[in-house]
Design an enzyme around this catalytic site. Structure first.
Site, PDB file in Angstrom:
ATOM      1  N   PHE A 256     -10.680  -5.378  35.011  1.00  0.00           N
ATOM      2  CA  PHE A 256     -11.675  -4.625  35.776  1.00  0.00           C
ATOM      3  C   PHE A 256     -13.093  -5.122  35.496  1.00  0.00           C
ATOM      4  O   PHE A 256     -13.822  -5.519  36.410  1.00  0.00           O
ATOM      5  CB  PHE A 256     -11.538  -3.137  35.438  1.00  0.00           C
TER       6      PHE A 256
ATOM      7  N   ASP B  90      -2.123 -16.207  24.594  1.00  0.00           N
ATOM      8  CA  ASP B  90      -1.885 -15.032  23.774  1.00  0.00           C
ATOM      9  C   ASP B  90      -2.904 -15.034  22.634  1.00  0.00           C
ATOM     10  O   ASP B  90      -2.868 -15.914  21.762  1.00  0.00           O
ATOM     11  CB  ASP B  90      -0.453 -15.057  23.222  1.00  0.00           C
ATOM     12  N   LEU B  91      -3.813 -14.079  22.626  1.00  0.00           N
ATOM     13  CA  LEU B  91      -4.843 -14.045  21.598  1.00  0.00           C
ATOM     14  C   LEU B  91      -4.270 -13.857  20.197  1.00  0.00           C
ATOM     15  O   LEU B  91      -4.947 -14.148  19.204  1.00  0.00           O
ATOM     16  CB  LEU B  91      -5.852 -12.928  21.886  1.00  0.00           C
TER      17      LEU B  91
ATOM     18  N   LEU C 190     -13.897  -9.632  26.416  1.00  0.00           N
ATOM     19  CA  LEU C 190     -13.575  -8.325  26.984  1.00  0.00           C
ATOM     20  C   LEU C 190     -12.121  -7.937  26.768  1.00  0.00           C
ATOM     21  O   LEU C 190     -11.780  -6.755  26.876  1.00  0.00           O
ATOM     22  CB  LEU C 190     -13.855  -8.325  28.496  1.00  0.00           C
ATOM     23  N   ALA C 191     -11.270  -8.915  26.497  1.00  0.00           N
ATOM     24  CA  ALA C 191      -9.835  -8.641  26.401  1.00  0.00           C
ATOM     25  C   ALA C 191      -9.567  -7.642  25.285  1.00  0.00           C
ATOM     26  O   ALA C 191      -9.974  -7.843  24.144  1.00  0.00           O
ATOM     27  CB  ALA C 191      -9.070  -9.935  26.144  1.00  0.00           C
ATOM     28  N   ALA C 192      -8.905  -6.563  25.622  1.00  0.00           N
ATOM     29  CA  ALA C 192      -8.624  -5.506  24.652  1.00  0.00           C
ATOM     30  C   ALA C 192      -7.692  -4.508  25.296  1.00  0.00           C
ATOM     31  O   ALA C 192      -7.507  -4.497  26.518  1.00  0.00           O
ATOM     32  CB  ALA C 192      -9.912  -4.804  24.221  1.00  0.00           C
TER      33      ALA C 192
ATOM     34  N   TYR D  15      -7.854   3.894  18.890  1.00  0.00           N
ATOM     35  CA  TYR D  15      -8.632   2.951  19.689  1.00  0.00           C
ATOM     36  C   TYR D  15     -10.018   2.750  19.068  1.00  0.00           C
ATOM     37  O   TYR D  15     -10.471   1.618  18.854  1.00  0.00           O
ATOM     38  CB  TYR D  15      -8.764   3.463  21.123  1.00  0.00           C
TER      39      TYR D  15
ATOM     40  N   LYS E 183     -11.782  -0.585  17.177  1.00  0.00           N
ATOM     41  CA  LYS E 183     -13.036  -1.201  17.625  1.00  0.00           C
ATOM     42  C   LYS E 183     -14.057  -1.275  16.484  1.00  0.00           C
ATOM     43  O   LYS E 183     -14.780  -2.270  16.341  1.00  0.00           O
ATOM     44  CB  LYS E 183     -13.608  -0.421  18.815  1.00  0.00           C
TER      45      LYS E 183
ATOM     46  N   ARG F 112     -19.768  13.087  29.596  1.00  0.00           N
ATOM     47  CA  ARG F 112     -19.820  11.656  29.311  1.00  0.00           C
ATOM     48  C   ARG F 112     -21.065  11.021  29.918  1.00  0.00           C
ATOM     49  O   ARG F 112     -21.590  11.475  30.930  1.00  0.00           O
ATOM     50  CB  ARG F 112     -18.570  10.951  29.888  1.00  0.00           C
TER      51      ARG F 112
END
Length: 299
Positions: A15, A50-51, A72-74, A140, A144, A202
């Site tokens: 996204f 594959d990270l 950004l991959a997460a 999560y 981070k 939020r």
């Protein structure tokens, strides 16, 4: 002819990645991406990597030789069922990427790592600046924060900027996130929607503004800083639904589903964007109503 500067975006076809890519293309970058398989893609600059496979990451990074990197991959969905996956992808995967970048013969100009405002957790009230103490309330957020601490080990070798984005949305975001779910119900003309805590508030951003902030931080080469990316205003889910009703001229019945109410829910998350603006200059986020209108009209 000048060779275009190369930008590596992990999670390119996700996204956020698509919007960040568009921002960097507008700035003249040649875009490269690595990440999970994307069925049907014809993008020759995208590599399935594959990270968690350090050798794959090293080979890809060595071949691409990026000037700037936006990581950004997460796993970003807080309610994701596999807690261990948060740590594998968000911590170990990031470490593999930093290790590969540190091996490059030429140091990159900028490495932007996406963390999350969720690291602030429940304990701190009011408007949160980057100096607010972390108090993560779920796996999560813990993953981070662990990624942030791990990344500090590379500050002497890489020009790292860490961003803590607050909630943001836009066209193309999965319905597993709350605002796209609300928008989708209105677009389908449904009469009832099930939500959790309606009074969760939020700081909702617009993905287009977030992508612009990332691009401008990369260009500013803001190494060694951790910065909030946020609008500075908050809205409750109840207010979001009311905005959608005003935009569409339709009403919807809200049913609170106890299964959607998380015990460790972060009640209010409002950010202070002053540091961001001090680095990149004048920057603003569209009003949430404008973002919702964009999402509601998009086919």
């Amino acid at each position: 002819m000048t060779t275009p500067r190369r930008a590596l975006i992990t999670g390119l076809h996700g996204f956020t990645g698509r919007y960040v890519a568009a921002e960097l293309v507008s700035a003249g970058y040649e875009i490269h991406g690595i990440g999970t398989a994307v069925p049907g893609t014809t993008d020759t600059n995208y590599r399935e990597v594959d990270l968690l496979d350090a050798r794959q990451v090293i080979d890809a990074v060595t071949d691409i030789r990026p000037n700037v990197i936006v990581h950004l991959a997460a796993i970003a969905f807080v309610a994701h069922g596999d807690a261990e996956a948060f740590y594998r992808v968000n911590v170990v995967g990031t470490r593999n990427l930093l290790d590969a970048l540190a091996r490059l013969p030429e140091r990159p100009d900028s490495v932007l790592l996406a963390s999350s405002a969720n690291i602030y957790g429940n304990a701190t009230e009011g408007v949160l600046s980057e100096t607010a103490p972390p108090d993560p309330a779920n796996d999560y957020a813990v993953s981070k924060l662990a990624m942030e601490y791990m990344a500090r080990l590379w500050n002497a070798r890489l020009p790292i900027t860490i961003v803590r984005p607050f909630n943001y949305t836009g066209v193309g975001q999965s319905e597993s996130f709350l605002l796209p779910k609300i928008v989708a119900h209105f677009k389908r003309g449904e009469s009832v929607i099930e939500l959790g805590n309606l009074d969760v508030s939020r700081d909702f951003g617009d993905v287009r503004a977030v992508a612009e902030a990332y691009r401008r931080l990369v260009e500013a080469r803001a190494a060694g800083v951790t910065v909030n990316v946020c609008s500075g205003t908050v809205h409750s889910l109840r207010e979001v639904v009311a905005m959608a009703e005003q935009i569409t001229g339709r009403s919807i019945e809200i049913k609170v589903n106890p299964a959607f109410v998380r015990a460790n829910e972060v009640r209010t998350l409002q950010g202070n964007p002053d540091l961001l603006r001090s680095i990149i200059g004048d920057w603003g986020n569209p009003p949430l109503r404008d973002t919702l209108a964009w999402m509601l009209k998009e086919e």
